[in-house]
Design an enzyme around this catalytic site. Structure first.
Site, mmCIF file in Angstrom:
data_model
loop_
_atom_site.group_PDB
_atom_site.id
_atom_site.type_symbol
_atom_site.label_atom_id
_atom_site.label_comp_id
_atom_site.label_asym_id
_atom_site.label_seq_id
_atom_site.Cartn_x
_atom_site.Cartn_y
_atom_site.Cartn_z
ATOM 1 N N SER A 196 0.808 -1.218 0.000
ATOM 2 C CA SER A 196 0.000 0.000 0.000
ATOM 3 C C SER A 196 0.844 1.273 0.000
ATOM 4 O O SER A 196 1.618 1.517 -0.926
ATOM 5 C CB SER A 196 -0.936 -0.059 1.203
ATOM 6 O OG SER A 196 -1.770 1.038 1.242
ATOM 7 N N ASP A 215 -3.550 6.253 -2.967
ATOM 8 C CA ASP A 215 -2.354 5.690 -2.334
ATOM 9 C C ASP A 215 -1.731 4.646 -3.281
ATOM 10 O O ASP A 215 -2.210 4.435 -4.404
ATOM 11 C CB ASP A 215 -2.652 5.128 -0.931
ATOM 12 C CG ASP A 215 -3.438 3.834 -0.973
ATOM 13 O OD1 ASP A 215 -4.083 3.565 -2.002
ATOM 14 O OD2 ASP A 215 -3.403 3.076 0.017
ATOM 15 N N ASP A 265 -1.628 1.444 -3.666
ATOM 16 C CA ASP A 265 -2.382 0.333 -4.260
ATOM 17 C C ASP A 265 -3.825 0.736 -4.578
ATOM 18 O O ASP A 265 -4.667 -0.121 -4.846
ATOM 19 C CB ASP A 265 -2.332 -0.924 -3.371
ATOM 20 C CG ASP A 265 -2.971 -0.711 -2.021
ATOM 21 O OD1 ASP A 265 -3.097 0.446 -1.586
ATOM 22 O OD2 ASP A 265 -3.369 -1.718 -1.380
ATOM 23 N N ASN A 294 -8.503 8.615 6.523
ATOM 24 C CA ASN A 294 -7.435 8.588 5.521
ATOM 25 C C ASN A 294 -7.939 8.252 4.111
ATOM 26 O O ASN A 294 -7.151 8.164 3.177
ATOM 27 C CB ASN A 294 -6.337 7.594 5.941
ATOM 28 C CG ASN A 294 -6.877 6.191 6.122
ATOM 29 O OD1 ASN A 294 -7.810 5.784 5.431
ATOM 30 N ND2 ASN A 294 -6.301 5.446 7.044
ATOM 31 N N PRO A 301 -2.091 1.313 20.005
ATOM 32 C CA PRO A 301 -0.927 0.768 19.312
ATOM 33 C C PRO A 301 -1.242 0.637 17.822
ATOM 34 O O PRO A 301 -2.334 0.200 17.460
ATOM 35 C CB PRO A 301 -0.753 -0.620 19.941
ATOM 36 C CG PRO A 301 -2.091 -0.981 20.500
ATOM 37 C CD PRO A 301 -2.836 0.283 20.780
ATOM 38 N N SER A 302 -0.293 1.035 16.965
ATOM 39 C CA SER A 302 -0.503 0.879 15.526
ATOM 40 C C SER A 302 -0.511 -0.609 15.169
ATOM 41 O O SER A 302 0.193 -1.405 15.785
ATOM 42 C CB SER A 302 0.631 1.580 14.767
ATOM 43 O OG SER A 302 0.714 1.065 13.460
ATOM 44 N N ARG A 339 0.224 5.364 18.520
ATOM 45 C CA ARG A 339 -0.252 6.592 17.878
ATOM 46 C C ARG A 339 -1.006 7.444 18.891
ATOM 47 O O ARG A 339 -1.778 6.915 19.704
ATOM 48 C CB ARG A 339 -1.197 6.273 16.724
ATOM 49 C CG ARG A 339 -0.536 5.574 15.562
ATOM 50 C CD ARG A 339 -1.458 5.609 14.340
ATOM 51 N NE ARG A 339 -1.057 4.631 13.335
ATOM 52 C CZ ARG A 339 -0.072 4.828 12.453
ATOM 53 N NH1 ARG A 339 0.603 5.954 12.462
ATOM 54 N NH2 ARG A 339 0.223 3.895 11.572
HETATM 55 C C1 LIG Z 1 -4.277 6.305 11.736
HETATM 56 C C2 LIG Z 1 -4.270 5.549 10.458
HETATM 57 O O1 LIG Z 1 -4.371 6.146 9.383
HETATM 58 N N1 LIG Z 1 -4.164 4.211 10.553
HETATM 59 C C3 LIG Z 1 -4.130 3.358 9.360
HETATM 60 C C4 LIG Z 1 -3.029 2.338 9.475
HETATM 61 O O2 LIG Z 1 -3.290 1.490 10.566
HETATM 62 P P1 LIG Z 1 -2.527 1.536 11.971
HETATM 63 O O3 LIG Z 1 -3.051 0.330 12.708
HETATM 64 O O4 LIG Z 1 -2.936 2.845 12.598
HETATM 65 O O5 LIG Z 1 -1.067 1.505 11.703
HETATM 66 O O6 LIG Z 1 -3.011 1.544 8.289
HETATM 67 C C5 LIG Z 1 -4.213 0.781 8.114
HETATM 68 C C6 LIG Z 1 -4.035 -0.075 6.880
HETATM 69 O O7 LIG Z 1 -3.885 0.685 5.735
HETATM 70 C C7 LIG Z 1 -5.414 1.711 8.011
HETATM 71 O O8 LIG Z 1 -6.582 0.940 7.924
HETATM 72 C C8 LIG Z 1 -5.446 2.627 9.227
HETATM 73 O O9 LIG Z 1 -6.477 3.580 9.104
HETATM 74 MG MG LIG Z 2 -3.749 1.087 0.405
#
Ligand SMILES: CC(=O)N[C@H]1[C@@H](OP(=O)(O)O)O[C@H](CO)[C@@H](O)[C@@H]1O
Ligand SMILES: [Mg+2]
Length: 611
Positions: A67, A333, A335, A438, A572-573, A580
């Protein structure tokens, strides 16, 4: 698995050793890492895809993409039979497979899982997997790893080679039996038991669909499993024809778009989306799409370009500047499953006005709500169906968007981050609109509501419900049906989302400025904090409340309470090794200060020194 399958698995998996010292996780959206670490993971996800296909008796998708990550990364994820994300119930198995330290461990895991799930591996039931990849240079080699467990759909050289191999194996087996009388060796030749119509270890067939956007592959999996035409050409045909249908249903008095408003300039993130959008654009005559930063333009994927960069940094992508002021601009983005719009100001400060996923959701909600009200007002439509419309957001949605949607009288639902959660919730409604801020989202139509619309529109064309031709009720039913065909029902899709935005703006007669004025975003700030173990943060209530470590939420509350319209949460991401922080407040300065103070709290409770 029978002995032949097991020995083949052991030999092929020994060629794909997992990386040392790396723990892989299926995460928010599949496995992602530096591409050099991934061959064993992709090989193993190939196995999972075949097993999932056997279990569900359906076609499964396997997409190789990372992605919006940098170009040296790659990733792999599964599309389930309905075109959606892999069932969450299989994610722990995916994690275990990816991290199995040796071929023997892998074999044990698979045998155990196959037994538990009751998967029939008789060599007769045939698994089918569709493979796709984006434009990353590592995609081709990783695709080969995914194919190791499968056979070749079209036969060709692969099938000829397999036949020769089988003949050789049978000759060797006969020779061993005759001269050495070593029945023990028989197992090694179980491979030659396969009949000529089956290929690969579990009789799986893999079809390489080529370079695709992620949503195209999901769309194809869904279409194939519904028995519909599912080539790339079919995808383009369905999107362009439903766009034209919607365009033709715009009332003449609303259709006052001039040359400038007929044009949108799209940043393709130097990835696959730009190439595909050019093809799609060539099939439309009511819209001019200028694509910049397409993969063939030579720029680096996601480097200073793309929806993630534009949304997070709130600056224009490479190749856009004050010359584009006043024109609608959009960004995909890497992909092409995310879409955001933006406005470039006349002076070249680099800053932009972002029109994000929340605003796309709001535009769709306004349009669909209006069509539903036309349907409900029209007493000529028999058995009027009170369709349930719901919207789904995450905690990252700007608070102003949530207020706006609630003021429209809509039911707003919240789920944790990750489209798998939003999609699941949206599917509970007749029409469910979901978007992450996003720009990842879509509009889901329930099968029963689509069936109802189809029946009504047929009655309308035969005149059996007494509706006057050209009534708004009739047009609303036709419009909603066209939307259900235009917008990807499998997953968020920047290409179909872009066409729907464009046709709704034309229908409304709105400029991007008018659209952007639906509400004003509250100032916000996102930060990342590196911690010792991000998984020590456990959250509840759609990630808005920290339940562990104890005391952190109380400290966040005390800080947030100091700010007018303050809102803040940490989580947590799922895609990066960080925690985050998101903060909102009535001024940008206040949002920044709140985010920074809470980032310090996170560091105090969990920082690198705290392990
Ligand atoms: C704050 C943010 O934009 N988080 C994104 C990001 O996830 P995180 O779990 O936050 O790393 O990547 C994901 C996959 O693309 C998307 O679904 C999500 O919205
Ligand atoms: Mg994507």
């Amino acid at each position: 698995m029978n002995d032949g399958q097991q020995s083949l698995l052991l030999s092929s998996s020994s060629r794909f050793s997992p990386p040392q010292g790396v723990k892989l996780s299926y995460g928010t959206a599949g496995f992602r890492a530096d591409a050099s670490l991934l061959p064993s993971t992709v090989y193993r996800v190939g196995i999972l895809a075949a097993l999932r296909s056997l279990k569900t008796g359906s076609i499964i998708g396997l997409m190789i993409t990372a992605s919006h990550n940098k170009v040296s990364d790659n990733g792999v994820k599964i599309a389930d039979p309905n075109g959606g994300m892999l069932s969450q119930h299989w994610e722990p198995f995916a994690d275990a497979l990816a991290n199995a330290p040796s071929p023997q461990h892998l074999l044990l895991l698979i045998n155990e899982f196959v037994g538990k799930e009751g998967i029939l591996m008789d060599g007769v039931s045939q698994a089918e997997v569709l493979l796709g990849r984006d434009t990353r240079p590592s995609g081709d080699a990783l695709l080969e790893a995914a194919r190791q467990f499968h056979g070749d759909k079209c036969g060709g050289l692969g099938a000829v080679f397999m036949d020769m191999l089988k003949t050789l194996m049978m000759l060797l087996k006969a020779w061993f039996l005759k001269y050495l009388q070593l029945p023990l060796w028989l197992d090694l030749f179980a491979f030659s038991h396969y009949d000529n119509n089956t290929v690969g270890v579990v009789g799986a067939v893999a079809t390489d669909m080529g370079i695709l956007t992620t949503p195209q592959l999901h769309w194809m999996v869904r279409a194939r499993n519904k028995g519909m035409q599912a080539s790339e050409q079919d995808y383009f045909e369905q999107l362009s024809s439903s766009f034209r249908c919607l365009k033709d249903l715009i009332p003449a008095e609303k259709s006052k778009f001039d040359g400038l408003n007929n044009k949108v300039i799209v940043d393709g993130s130097n990835g696959v989306g730009g190439v595909k959008l050019k093809v799609l654009g060539s099939l439309l005559n009511a819209l001019v799409i200028e694509v910049r930063n397409s993969s063939e333009d030579g720029g680096v994927l996601n480097d200073g370009v793309g929806a993630d960069y534009v949304q997070k940094e709130k600056v224009a992508p490479h190749g856009f500047g004050s010359k584009d002021a006043g024109i609608r601009c959009a960004s995909l983005d890497g992909d092409a499953d995310r879409l955001v719009y933006f406005i470039v100001p006349p002076e070249s400060s680099g800053r932009i006005d972002l029109v994000d996923g929340d605003k796309i959701l709001s535009l769709f909600a306004v349009f669909i709500r209006e069509q539903l009200s036309f349907l409900n007002e029209n007493e000529g439509i028999k058995n009027s169906h009170q369709a349930r419309l719901g919207v789904v957001q995450t905690a990252y949605a700007n608070g102003a968007s949530t207020n706006y949607l609630k003021q429209l009288g809509l039911e707003v639902n919240f789920t944790p981050t990750g489209v798998k959660y939003l999609h699941e919730k949206a599917a509970e409604f007749d029409i469910g609109i979901y978007f992450e801020a996003n720009g990842h989202g879509t509009v889901l139509f329930s099968e029963s509501f689509v069936g109802w619309l189809e029946t009504r529109t047929k009655e309308i064309s035969s005149g059996s419900n007494g509706l006057s031709s050209g009534s708004e009720g009739k047009k609303a039913a036709l419009r909603l049906l066209a939307v259900s065909k235009l917008i990807n029902q499998a997953v968020g899709d920047a290409l179909s989302g872009l066409l729907l935005v464009e046709v709704i703006l034309q229908y409304m007669g709105w400029s991007i400025h008018r659209w952007n004025e639906l509400y004003h975003d509250l100032p916000s700030r996102q930060l990342k904090v590196k911690v010792a173990d991000r998984n020590a943060v456990i959250t509840a209530n759609a990630e808005t409340v920290v339940v562990s470590p104890p005391g952190l939420q109380e400290a966040i509350n005390a800080e947030t309470g100091k700010y007018h319209q303050g809102r803040c949460f940490v989580r947590p991401s799922g895609t990066e090794d960080v925690v985050r922080v998101y903060a909102e407040a009535s001024t940008q300065e206040a949002a920044d200060t709140l985010a920074n103070s809470v980032a310090k709290l996170v560091d105090q409770f969990l920082g690198l020194g705290s392990s």
